[in-house]
Design an enzyme around this catalytic site. Structure first.
Site, short mmCIF file in Angstrom:
data_model
loop_
_atom_site.label_atom_id
_atom_site.label_comp_id
_atom_site.label_asym_id
_atom_site.label_seq_id
_atom_site.Cartn_x
_atom_site.Cartn_y
_atom_site.Cartn_z
N LYS A 24 0.83 -1.20 0.00
CA LYS A 24 0.00 0.00 0.00
C LYS A 24 0.86 1.25 0.00
O LYS A 24 0.66 2.17 -0.80
CB LYS A 24 -0.92 -0.01 1.22
CG LYS A 24 -1.96 1.10 1.24
CD LYS A 24 -2.91 0.95 2.43
CE LYS A 24 -3.70 -0.33 2.35
NZ LYS A 24 -4.63 -0.50 3.48
N MET A 104 -5.81 -6.93 8.56
CA MET A 104 -5.20 -6.13 9.62
C MET A 104 -6.06 -4.89 9.86
O MET A 104 -7.10 -4.70 9.25
CB MET A 104 -3.76 -5.79 9.27
CG MET A 104 -2.86 -7.03 9.31
SD MET A 104 -1.15 -6.68 8.86
CE MET A 104 -1.29 -6.37 7.10
N ARG A 337 -3.46 -1.30 -6.02
CA ARG A 337 -2.68 -2.54 -5.92
C ARG A 337 -3.05 -3.40 -7.12
O ARG A 337 -4.07 -3.14 -7.78
CB ARG A 337 -2.99 -3.27 -4.62
CG ARG A 337 -4.45 -3.65 -4.44
CD ARG A 337 -4.73 -4.13 -3.03
NE ARG A 337 -6.17 -4.30 -2.81
CZ ARG A 337 -6.75 -4.33 -1.63
NH1 ARG A 337 -6.02 -4.21 -0.53
NH2 ARG A 337 -8.05 -4.50 -1.50
N HIS A 453 -16.18 -7.90 1.48
CA HIS A 453 -15.18 -8.83 2.04
C HIS A 453 -15.43 -10.26 1.55
O HIS A 453 -14.50 -10.95 1.11
CB HIS A 453 -15.23 -8.78 3.57
CG HIS A 453 -14.31 -9.74 4.24
ND1 HIS A 453 -14.70 -11.01 4.62
CD2 HIS A 453 -13.01 -9.64 4.57
CE1 HIS A 453 -13.69 -11.64 5.17
NE2 HIS A 453 -12.64 -10.83 5.15
N ARG A 613 1.87 -49.74 -11.98
CA ARG A 613 2.53 -50.26 -10.78
C ARG A 613 1.92 -51.59 -10.39
O ARG A 613 0.70 -51.71 -10.24
CB ARG A 613 2.39 -49.27 -9.62
CG ARG A 613 3.11 -49.73 -8.34
CD ARG A 613 3.00 -48.71 -7.25
NE ARG A 613 1.64 -48.61 -6.72
CZ ARG A 613 1.25 -47.68 -5.83
NH1 ARG A 613 2.12 -46.77 -5.41
NH2 ARG A 613 0.00 -47.67 -5.40
N GLU A 748 11.07 -45.32 -3.07
CA GLU A 748 10.28 -44.78 -1.97
C GLU A 748 10.87 -45.12 -0.61
O GLU A 748 10.23 -44.92 0.43
CB GLU A 748 8.83 -45.27 -2.07
CG GLU A 748 8.69 -46.73 -2.37
CD GLU A 748 7.32 -47.12 -2.90
OE1 GLU A 748 6.32 -46.49 -2.49
OE2 GLU A 748 7.24 -48.05 -3.72
N SER A 767 10.73 -43.98 -10.70
CA SER A 767 9.62 -43.09 -10.38
C SER A 767 9.63 -42.93 -8.86
O SER A 767 9.53 -43.93 -8.13
CB SER A 767 8.29 -43.70 -10.83
OG SER A 767 7.23 -42.82 -10.52
N GLY A 769 8.23 -42.36 -5.48
CA GLY A 769 6.96 -42.35 -4.76
C GLY A 769 7.10 -41.46 -3.54
O GLY A 769 7.45 -41.92 -2.46
N THR A 770 6.86 -40.17 -3.75
CA THR A 770 7.24 -39.19 -2.73
C THR A 770 6.36 -39.25 -1.48
O THR A 770 6.77 -38.77 -0.43
CB THR A 770 7.22 -37.78 -3.32
OG1 THR A 770 5.95 -37.54 -3.96
CG2 THR A 770 8.33 -37.62 -4.33
N ASN A 771 5.17 -39.85 -1.57
CA ASN A 771 4.37 -39.99 -0.35
C ASN A 771 5.07 -40.92 0.63
O ASN A 771 5.30 -40.58 1.80
CB ASN A 771 2.98 -40.53 -0.68
CG ASN A 771 2.19 -39.60 -1.58
OD1 ASN A 771 2.49 -38.42 -1.67
ND2 ASN A 771 1.19 -40.13 -2.26
N ASP A 772 5.42 -42.12 0.17
CA ASP A 772 6.11 -43.07 1.04
C ASP A 772 7.55 -42.66 1.32
O ASP A 772 8.07 -42.92 2.42
CB ASP A 772 6.07 -44.48 0.44
CG ASP A 772 4.77 -45.21 0.77
OD1 ASP A 772 3.95 -44.65 1.51
OD2 ASP A 772 4.57 -46.33 0.28
N CYS A 834 5.70 -39.58 -8.81
CA CYS A 834 4.28 -39.92 -8.99
C CYS A 834 3.50 -39.77 -7.70
O CYS A 834 2.37 -40.24 -7.61
CB CYS A 834 4.13 -41.34 -9.53
SG CYS A 834 4.85 -42.60 -8.46
#
Length: 884
Positions: A24, A104, A337, A453, A613, A748, A767, A769-772, A834
């Site tokens: 602002k 705010m 803005r 709002h 898989r 994984e 690949s 396995g980012t969760n595990d 994945c």
């Protein structure tokens, strides 16, 4: 040594200083530099805010700088704070680096007291205006600064109108308002341990501190958490000469956007009110008028406003959101803005501005927030359904939602946490309702316009909102609302259409949306920029087709376990628990079933790779519950069931118990299952290749990738690769066909990541396995920690973000290490992820930096991943040029 500079006059700053002066303040400085009619003022830096938050006090020399700038402000305006002849009045507003509308605090009309109010009457000749301004100041100061319940002031106004026999605030006379001033001062005296301060410098000090403190109020923290804004930035404070839109019928106040924030159309959009102050517009207290009608009421000021809006849009090269006041015919610009907008509007504005020559294609791609694309993927009413429209309000934020009516934000949050869908229904929302708005499927209000709002916040979140539904009469005490003869109780289900403004009784079937032409244009530009491929996680032909429609370049994960559920479960249970003969029969049945499954997916993705898989979860997940079986045995014993039936049930319980594991997610699952029960994997591989042959025989092009999950040892993969290749070759030989196929693994486990060079000897692709991998890296059980631990870790800043939503830096390091080692062994190895992270913009950025081949995510996140991966390239270019 010179003291640090904490206070900047508007003439001293510019738009590039937003992290120091807040958005602002920086934009007020910029508008001043452009020669627009901005009331004089000064900005207090975010450095001061951070110091105040850490020390609960001002830094040395700060108050002297405020006094110096206040003296200069009095010189520029020719007015003096607190003067009984010609008083200077100021506003005190927050202003963070990133827009946080309504989160705010703000104080208006500061400087009024029992003395200066007489000076205001003397200068304006309007005692009603003066006392209206004074009562507003006490009310706002009491609520914002002294934390008095705002309803006490509202109730006093309501009581006064009843006594005077009037309906609107504007019908109260100067005498009435003078009485209210005394009542309001009494409210302050009775609800605090101080009297209302008459010293304007004391008022200013209180107000500056209140704005600083509001940086850490609950709604501001919730907002920052939702939009991933750092808590360390702090807020600036802007002290600005007051101009008044409530000086009679020649004055007004309003909000204007340079383009339609809902559709992106190149048309001025907004609301205004005659004889009002700014908070009246956003609070929904009075019904606003469309901005384009302003030309009839204020032709000269409207012309000046249109010129100012053109100047701002051409200068910022983006859609601008402005606040303005007209004081006795003279236009003043109070704020600008970059305007918040719906996803559809963002896309249209970006494409149109590129056509207009304002921005480049690369800039257009960077203008779209990836998370915004989810808005375009929200459901809409099924056009074939019969709907019972109760009323229409303003179409404040597009999309459709169905849920139970709730009347307060706390209830919405509580029900949302239980998984219930709710529609937050309010007279009008306030910033204090933010947590309920986040939890709700949609928002319905009886008051307020398209810049209220509720409308602004809902659009920013991508939630449907119907605002200003005048027929909606809410009875909070009775927990119900009436609307054109209908009575809806709390907990009843309604549907809202934020695109049309319809409020509908009951549940309306929803249908998925389709991409807009502008989305296709932006994503087409993004595709030419990005380096990462984007695939989808899909387990059936329908999801595969939807993924392809959204631009997926293949299937990165087809989970075969999802194909074992439903009416197939009895066959799967025989495969697990039956005799050898029963198991063999079950495997033949599943072979035929799975072959048909894979035919559908390969057909839908013809010409594109499909990564399937092999079975991953523990087998006990497909079996009856041990606890339920125990209860059933006890019940049968109690009821004296036949000996044969009871023995059969007990045998089943015994077999289930033998398969029960203490920690099944780290037990007999993934490749371990394939080694212990190779017949299951052999069946699945044969089904995959039979399906590929069937699809090729139809003239299509199946691209087969077989993924072996949960490998920790290179010897595990070597063993299972041998089994997989044998099955593939047997089928191809029998069918006399040639089909290329790849065999890879899912990384994984940390051990797999740090021995990726050895595992890559037997893998055509990795690949992740980012969760595990996240679970095993942290030692977390996701189902447990997300409900019991993560919220506290995030609140206490032990973790910066949920590692199951955004890749954790340690997991990124493991992936990076595995990729580097894998390429050393096999330079042409394909590398992808994945897990759910494939649709998270920050995680996509990390994947680009690592140099993965592709990311894979849910079909509806594919457009987001395409955009985010292009933005990662453009951000990298900017960072490289800066460092150079």
């Amino acid at each position: 040594m010179d003291q640090p500079k904490y206070v900047y006059a508007f003439e001293e700053g510019n738009a590039d200083m937003k992290f120091l002066l807040g958005g602002k303040g920086a934009n007020l400085c910029e508008m001043t530099g452009l020669g627009l009619p901005v009331p004089h003022g000064f900005s207090i830096s975010t450095d001061t805010s951070r110091y105040f938050s850490a020390n609960n006090d001002y830094p040395e020399g700060f108050q002297n700088q405020v006094e110096e700038n206040l003296n200069k402000l009095e010189e520029k305006t020719g007015k003096k704070l607190g003067d009984d002849d010609d008083p200077l009045l100021v506003s005190v507003r927050s202003g963070a680096a990133f827009s946080m509308p309504g989160m705010m605090d703000t104080v208006l009309n500061l400087g009024l007291n029992d003395t200066s109010v007489r000076g205001l009457i003397k200068q304006t000749g309007n005692d009603r205006f003066a006392y209206d301004s004074y009562r507003r100041f006490i009310q706002m100061f009491g609520k914002v600064v002294l934390k008095i319940d705002g309803q006490l002031f509202e109730d006093a106004i309501i009581d006064m109108k009843k006594v005077k026999g009037v309906k609107q605030d504007v019908d109260l006379t100067a005498g009435d308002l003078k009485e209210l001033v005394e009542i309001f001062k009494a409210i302050v005296n009775n609800n605090t341990d101080i009297e209302f301060p008459q010293d304007p410098l004391e008022q200013l000090d209180y107000s500056i501190k209140a704005v600083f403190e509001s940086w850490n109020n609950k709604r501001a923290k919730n907002y920052r958490k939702h939009y991933k804004i750092s808590d360390d930035l702090g807020t600036a404070v802007n002290v600005q000469t007051m101009v008044f839109g409530n000086k009679g019928e020649t004055s007004a106040t309003g909000v204007a956007f340079t383009r339609d924030a809902a559709t992106g159309e190149k048309v001025t959009y907004g609301d205004y009110l005659t004889n009002a102050q700014g908070e009246d517009v956003v609070a929904g207290i009075r019904q606003t008028k469309p901005i384009l009608e302003m030309g009839e009421d204020f032709p000269e000021a409207f012309s000046d406003l249109m010129t100012a809006l053109d100047t701002l849009e051409n200068h910022y090269r983006d859609m601008c959101d402005t606040e303005f006041t007209i004081e006795q015919g003279q236009l003043y610009m109070l704020q600008t803005r970059i305007g918040k907008r719906t996803a559809a509007a963002a896309l249209r504005i970006a494409v149109d501005m590129e056509k207009e020559g304002l921005i480049t294609k690369e800039e257009a791609v960077m203008r779209i927030e990836p998370d915004q694309l989810d808005q375009l993927l929200h459901p809409r009413f099924d056009p074939e359904s019969q709907i019972d429209v109760m009323a229409k309000g303003l179409n404040a934020s597009p999309g459709a939602a169905v849920g139970k009516v709730v009347f307060d934000a706390d209830a919405a949050e509580e029900m949302g946490e239980k998984g219930e869908r709710v529609i937050l229904t309010r007279w009008e929302t306030t910033p204090d309702d933010l947590h309920g708005m986040i939890a709700a499927q949609g928002i319905l209000t009886s008051h307020g316009g398209k810049t209220s709002h509720a409308a602004v916040v809902a659009r920013g979140m991508g939630k449907p909102c119907v605002a200003g539904c005048a027929a909606l009469n809410i009875d909070v005490k009775s927990h119900e609302f009436s609307i054109n003869g209908f009575v809806i109780k709390e907990g009843d289900i309604i549907s809202i259409n934020g695109t049309t403004g319809e409020v509908v009784k009951g549940s309306v079937p929803l249908v998925a949306p389709t991409p807009t032409p502008e989305l296709k244009t932006i994503l087409g530009w993004a595709d030419k920029i990005r380096k990462l491929g984007v695939r989808a996680n899909a387990d059936n032909p329908e999801d595969a087709s939807k993924a392809r429609e959204f631009g997926a370049e293949g299937i990165g994960l087809a989970r075969t376990e999802h194909m074992f559920l439903g009416d197939r479960l009895p066959i799967v249970q025989k495969m697990i628990l039956g005799s050898e003969e029963e198991q063999a029969i079950a495997l033949v049945d599943l072979l035929n079933i799975q072959t048909n499954d894979f035919v559908g997916i390969f057909s839908a993705m013809s010409g594109l790779p499909v990564t399937i898989r092999l079975l991953d979860p523990p087998l006990h997940e497909f079996l009856p519950s041990e606890e339920e079986l125990m209860v059933e045995v006890v019940r049968m014993e109690y009821e004296e069931a036949s000996e044969g039936d009871l023995k059969e049930k007990k045998d089943l319980l015994s077999r289930v118990q033998t398969m029960t594991e203490a920690n099944p997610m780290l037990g007999l699952r993934g490749c371990r299952l394939g080694i212990v029960r190779p017949d299951i994997y052999e069946m699945q591989v044969r089904a995959i290749m039979e399906a590929a042959c069937d699809v090729k025989a139809q003239g299509k092009d199946p691209r087969v990738e077989i993924m072996i999950p949960l490998v920790a040892l290179d010897t595990e993969l070597s063993y299972l690769r041998g089994i997989t290749e044998k099955e593939c070759e047997d089928v191809l030989e029998k069918r006399a066909m040639k089909i290329e196929y790849k065999i890879g693994t899912m990384i994984e486990l940390p051990r797999a990541a740090v021995t990726a060079d050895e595992i890559a000897k037997y893998a055509d692709f990795f690949s992740f396995g980012t969760n595990d991998l996240t679970q095993t890296t942290f030692g977390f059980s996701r189902d447990d920690v997300e409900g019991k631990i993560l919220a506290r870790y995030l609140d206490r800043k032990i973790l910066k973000s949920n590692p199951f939503e955004t890749l954790d830096p340690a997991v990124v390091k493991l992936i990076d290490m595995a990729c580097t080692m894998g390429r050393e062994t096999r330079p042409d190895i394909k590398l992808g992820i994945c897990g759910e992270h494939g649709g998270d913009p920050d995680s996509v950025r990390a994947c680009h930096q690592i140099g993965l081949t592709y990311v894979s995510c849910s079909p509806y996140r594919v457009p987001l991943a395409r955009l985010a991966s292009a933005q990662a390239v453009l951000e990298e270019k900017v960072n490289t040029s800066i460092s150079a």
